[in-house]
Design a protein around this motif. Structure first.
Motif: not given
Ligand SMILES: [Zn+2]
Length: 174
Positions: A70-81
């Motif tokens: 869940g944390w990785n999904i959140k980070t990945e989405l945030e980093q991709n705007g």
């Protein structure tokens, strides 16, 4: 200010863009396999306000890896705007090894972990009475022996191959 991808994008395009970003997130325990390969990533839903919902289903309830996913999904989405998203854990229907893709099984095997064996219909007690049915990922021999019901993680069992003399993990059916 960072541009968000939610605007000026159709729901269909947004859905695909989100899926493409999160599908390659590796499983924290077996980094060669992605959450798409495992079938953990179930669905991406875009509502009429272009808000994003990512649906995931945990594999084994005993695996602490889900928080990390869940944390990785959140980070990945945030980093991709991406903005305005949430991640939902859906527990029912329960995850099954049937959801694992063929690509995922090949990757597991190449990594030295015997993939869940479809032919095993009863996967708990009975499996361990017929442990010779798990082929060795190194040499494909069925001459294998269960060493421990729990391998490096609770999701796996530890086997030994009598043919090539190598130990290996078996990703238990579920
Ligand atoms: Zn072997």
């Amino acid at each position: 200010m960072q541009e968000t991808k939610n605007n000026n994008t159709s729901a269909e395009e947004l859905k695909k863009a989100v899926w493409d970003v999160v599908k390659n997130i590796p499983d924290p325990e077996i980094p060669v396999i992605t959450i798409e390969d495992l079938g953990i990533l179930r669905e991406v839903i875009i509502n009429d306000k272009n808000e994003i919902e990512v649906i995931i289903t945990p594999t084994y309830s005993g695996c602490p890896a889900m928080d990390l996913i869940g944390w990785n999904i959140k980070t990945e989405l945030e980093q991709n705007g991406f903005k305005n998203f949430r991640i939902t854990n859906v527990l029912s229907p329960a995850w099954t090894t049937d959801w694992m893709t063929e690509t995922g099984k090949q990757k597991l095997k190449a990594y030295g972990i015997a993939p869940p064996n479809k032919k095993q219909i009863v996967c708990d007690t009975e499996l361990f009475q017929q442990d010779e049915a798990v082929p060795c990922p190194h040499c494909d021999s069925y001459n294998t022996k269960l060493v421990s019901r729990f391998g490096s993680t609770p999701c796996k069992a530890l086997y030994h191959c009598n043919n090539c003399n190598e130990p290996f993990d078996y990703f238990k059916c579920h």
